[in-house]
Design a protein around this motif. Structure first.
Motif, PDB file in Angstrom:
ATOM      1  N   GLY A 168      13.414   2.933   4.658  1.00 49.82           N
ATOM      2  CA  GLY A 168      13.063   3.056   3.266  1.00 49.82           C
ATOM      3  C   GLY A 168      11.726   3.204   2.879  1.00 49.82           C
ATOM      4  N   THR A 169      10.962   3.211   3.943  1.00 46.51           N
ATOM      5  CA  THR A 169       9.409   3.189   3.529  1.00 46.51           C
ATOM      6  C   THR A 169       8.916   4.461   3.479  1.00 46.51           C
ATOM      7  OG1 THR A 169       8.959   2.456   5.598  1.00 46.51           O
ATOM      8  CG2 THR A 169       8.672   0.766   3.978  1.00 46.51           C
ATOM      9  N   VAL A 170       9.456   5.823   3.880  1.00 49.71           N
ATOM     10  CA  VAL A 170       9.230   6.792   3.787  1.00 49.71           C
ATOM     11  C   VAL A 170      10.103   7.667   2.614  1.00 49.71           C
ATOM     12  CG1 VAL A 170       9.130   9.383   5.045  1.00 49.71           C
ATOM     13  CG2 VAL A 170       8.161   7.092   6.222  1.00 49.71           C
ATOM     14  N   THR A 171       9.725   7.872   1.668  1.00 47.16           N
ATOM     15  CA  THR A 171      10.620   8.130   0.416  1.00 47.16           C
ATOM     16  C   THR A 171       9.724   8.859  -0.538  1.00 47.16           C
ATOM     17  OG1 THR A 171      12.132   7.225  -1.089  1.00 47.16           O
ATOM     18  CG2 THR A 171      10.383   5.610  -0.604  1.00 47.16           C
TER      19      THR A 171
ATOM     20  N   ASP B 142       0.711  -6.009   3.105  1.00 47.38           N
ATOM     21  CA  ASP B 142       1.851  -6.303   4.169  1.00 47.38           C
ATOM     22  C   ASP B 142       3.054  -5.275   4.206  1.00 47.38           C
ATOM     23  OD1 ASP B 142       1.027  -9.359   3.982  1.00 47.38           O
ATOM     24  OD2 ASP B 142       1.176  -8.930   1.662  1.00 47.38           O
ATOM     25  N   ARG B 143       3.105  -4.420   3.491  1.00 44.34           N
ATOM     26  CA  ARG B 143       3.909  -3.278   3.412  1.00 44.34           C
ATOM     27  C   ARG B 143       3.244  -2.083   3.142  1.00 44.34           C
ATOM     28  NH1 ARG B 143       9.619  -3.738   2.469  1.00 44.34           N
ATOM     29  NH2 ARG B 143       9.180  -5.632   3.336  1.00 44.34           N
ATOM     30  N   CYS B 144       3.695  -1.051   3.902  1.00 41.64           N
ATOM     31  CA  CYS B 144       3.098   0.503   3.642  1.00 41.64           C
ATOM     32  C   CYS B 144       4.426   1.280   3.458  1.00 41.64           C
ATOM     33  CB  CYS B 144       2.379   0.933   4.902  1.00 41.64           C
ATOM     34  SG  CYS B 144       1.362   2.559   4.606  1.00 41.64           S
ATOM     35  N   ILE B 145       3.929   2.351   2.353  1.00 39.87           N
ATOM     36  CA  ILE B 145       4.986   3.086   1.901  1.00 39.87           C
ATOM     37  C   ILE B 145       4.318   4.498   1.793  1.00 39.87           C
ATOM     38  CG2 ILE B 145       6.449   3.712  -0.067  1.00 39.87           C
ATOM     39  CD1 ILE B 145       6.645   0.686  -0.726  1.00 39.87           C
TER      40      ILE B 145
ATOM     41  N   ALA C 230       0.839  -1.204  -0.223  1.00 40.03           N
ATOM     42  CA  ALA C 230      -0.012  -0.020   0.289  1.00 40.03           C
ATOM     43  C   ALA C 230       0.927   1.563  -0.028  1.00 40.03           C
ATOM     44  CB  ALA C 230      -0.914   0.027   0.969  1.00 40.03           C
ATOM     45  N   VAL C 231       0.461   2.245  -0.729  1.00 36.98           N
ATOM     46  CA  VAL C 231       1.143   3.368  -0.780  1.00 36.98           C
ATOM     47  C   VAL C 231       0.422   4.756  -0.751  1.00 36.98           C
ATOM     48  CG1 VAL C 231       2.811   4.900  -2.203  1.00 36.98           C
ATOM     49  CG2 VAL C 231       2.809   2.373  -2.484  1.00 36.98           C
ATOM     50  N   PHE C 232       0.642   5.550   0.126  1.00 34.81           N
ATOM     51  CA  PHE C 232       0.205   6.680   0.585  1.00 34.81           C
ATOM     52  C   PHE C 232       1.093   7.959  -0.628  1.00 34.81           C
ATOM     53  CE2 PHE C 232      -1.352   4.693   4.306  1.00 34.81           C
ATOM     54  CZ  PHE C 232      -2.514   5.507   4.543  1.00 34.81           C
ATOM     55  N   ALA C 233       0.407   8.358  -1.454  1.00 33.76           N
ATOM     56  CA  ALA C 233       1.003   9.232  -2.443  1.00 33.76           C
ATOM     57  C   ALA C 233      -0.183   9.975  -3.046  1.00 33.76           C
ATOM     58  CB  ALA C 233       1.775   8.601  -3.306  1.00 33.76           C
TER      59      ALA C 233
END
Length: 231
Positions: free
Chosen positions: A143-146, A112-115, A76-79
């Motif tokens: 490296g998940t805030v980028t 499973d992963r949040c960026i 999942a990506v917050f952008a």
């Protein structure tokens, strides 16, 4: 239940006398007794000489396993805007902003992963109590805030594993599937051990790597010879 008990007894008998072994011996032994109907995961447990209650003894990091984990990772990506498009193009499963926030607050956590991009962190910060306990909170240290969401998504999909020491000084992770070849599993084991070794905190005193064990999802564990694991 009888069949499960019989398999467990057979596995434990195969492990008798095998107290501390090389990486290759451990992998071969674990694979020889893995008999579940699904493709079990090779799991590693590392006992470290640290007390994570102290900030200068916290161990946290990330490692790109050379042969991946064999697991399908949902990302999942917050952008917003162009970065959202970049995340989608890189293969992210879920991309959003306020809508993703609301979904998570509503209990929908199917990833499973949040960026997140840095500008989204004030929004993501509201989810600390939800994502934090699940080890899903985006963090620049791993490296998940980028702004480079493309690289972050591809790394997560390609076998990147995050690790964080637990209260008892233990790190636990899945590092491959039993169906992998012995050589690929051994490479993953050593890559993981090397990454944790390099993450040794300044406050660690005495022996840092105290014990390293391997097991399959359903099988007993075996301790590794530390010299063999560190090669």
């Amino acid at each position: 239940m009888a069949k499960i008990g019989k398999r467990t007894a057979t596995a434990r008998k195969a492990f008798e006398g095998k107290t501390i072994v090389s990486v290759e011996e451990a992998v071969a032994l674990i694979k020889s007794v893995a008999s579940a109907k699904f493709d079990e995961t090779l799991e590693i447990a590392m006992n470290l000489g640290v007390d994570p209650r102290h900030a200068d003894q916290m161990v946290r990091g990330v490692v790109q396993l050379p042969n991946g984990t064999g697991k399908t990772v949902r990302v999942a990506v917050f952008a917003r805007a162009a970065k959202a498009d970049e995340a989608k193009a890189a293969g992210a499963d879920i991309v959003g902003a306020e809508d993703l926030l609301e979904a998570i607050q509503g209990g929908k956590i199917d990833f499973d992963r949040c960026i997140a991009t840095p500008d989204m962190m004030p929004l993501v910060g509201r989810l600390g109590k939800i994502l934090g306990p699940r080890n899903l909170m985006p963090n620049p240290k791993v490296g998940t805030v980028t702004m480079d969401v493309k690289t972050a998504v591809e790394a997560a999909k390609g076998g990147e594993v995050q690790f964080k020491v637990e209260k008892a000084g233990v790190i636990h992770a899945g590092i491959g599937k039993i169906s992998f070849s012995d050589e690929k599993l051994a490479e993953n084991v050593r890559a993981f051990v090397e990454a944790v070794s390099k993450a040794k905190p300044a406050g660690a005193k005495g022996a840092y790597l105290k014990k390293v064990s391997l097991s399959s999802t359903m099988g007993p564990g075996v301790a590794l010879d530390l010299a063999s694991a560190a090669k």
